[in-house]
Scaffold this motif. Structure first.
Motif, PDB file in Angstrom:
ATOM      1  N   THR A 110       0.840  -1.201   0.000  1.00 21.13           N
ATOM      2  CA  THR A 110       0.000   0.000   0.000  1.00 21.13           C
ATOM      3  C   THR A 110       0.877   1.253   0.000  1.00 21.13           C
ATOM      4  N   GLU A 111       1.915   1.256   0.843  1.00 20.65           N
ATOM      5  CA  GLU A 111       2.841   2.405   0.890  1.00 20.65           C
ATOM      6  C   GLU A 111       3.585   2.559  -0.441  1.00 20.65           C
ATOM      7  N   SER A 114       1.296   4.087  -2.989  1.00 20.11           N
ATOM      8  CA  SER A 114       1.173   5.527  -2.755  1.00 20.11           C
ATOM      9  C   SER A 114       2.390   6.273  -3.311  1.00 20.11           C
ATOM     10  N   HIS A 117       2.312   6.175  -7.171  1.00 16.72           N
ATOM     11  CA  HIS A 117       1.344   7.138  -7.710  1.00 16.72           C
ATOM     12  C   HIS A 117       1.895   8.559  -7.640  1.00 16.72           C
ATOM     13  N   GLN A 135       5.165  11.763   4.756  1.00 18.71           N
ATOM     14  CA  GLN A 135       4.316  10.786   4.090  1.00 18.71           C
ATOM     15  C   GLN A 135       5.074   9.507   3.725  1.00 18.71           C
TER      16      GLN A 135
END
Length: 181
Positions: A110-111, A114, A117, A135
């Motif tokens: 998931t990280e 992110s 993206h 982040q």
């Protein structure tokens, strides 16, 4: 030892620009590898362990029936039951460990998604961005005065050489950060 705050910011910005430029060569293959095999292998092994646990329970039940019908004696029953219980505990322990690995792998994926993206849509950074740092970075590792590593939340550890400019200094005493200006 001291490392300037601006040097860390410059190194982070440089690292992010490298990821923006080369994400197809670094992040994309990592994403595909993690997405394809990591979780699948662990999930398959978890399924195997569930089958083994079921078979183990059936064997215990069979032993209990044999004991109740008088086909095996108490000593043999206890020995076999203890062996099956130990085996079941080992299976459960491995299953729990693999389940945690799958969860951690999913969190890292998931990280990584992110980060991927972000770098796909972003243009080269011209200045340090604190929000981006928070982040994506889990922690900073100091290798030397001239080189630090950024451990990203997705699990990557990326080394970067220091830029050496600025006025803020971070001093390290006994592995604790002390900031001075």
């Amino acid at each position: 030892r001291s490392i300037r705050d601006d040097d860390i910011k410059c190194a982070f910005t440089t690292m992010m620009n490298k990821l923006i430029y080369g994400h197809r060569y670094v992040l994309k293959p990592l994403y595909e590898a993690l997405n394809d095999s990591y979780a699948e292998d662990n999930i398959n092994r978890i399924r195997e362990l569930e089958i083994l646990l079921f078979q183990n329970a059936e064997q215990k039940e069979t032993l209990t029936k044999l004991m109740a019908q008088g086909y095996i004696d108490q000593v043999l029953f206890n020995r076999e039951c203890n062996a099956l219980s130990l085996q079941a505990e080992n299976y459960k322990s491995e299953k729990e460990s693999l389940s945690l690995n799958v969860l951690e792998g999913n969190a890292r994926l998931t990280e990584l998604t992110s980060l991927l993206h972000f770098v796909k849509r972003s243009s080269m950074l011209t200045e340090y961005d604190e929000d981006l740092f928070k982040q994506f970075v889990k922690r900073i590792i100091v290798f030397s005065r001239d080189e630090i590593g950024f451990e990203l939340k997705c699990g990557l550890l990326l080394r970067e050489r220091m830029c050496h400019y600025g006025t803020h200094t971070i001093r390290i005493y006994n592995h604790k950060w002390h900031c001075s200006y």
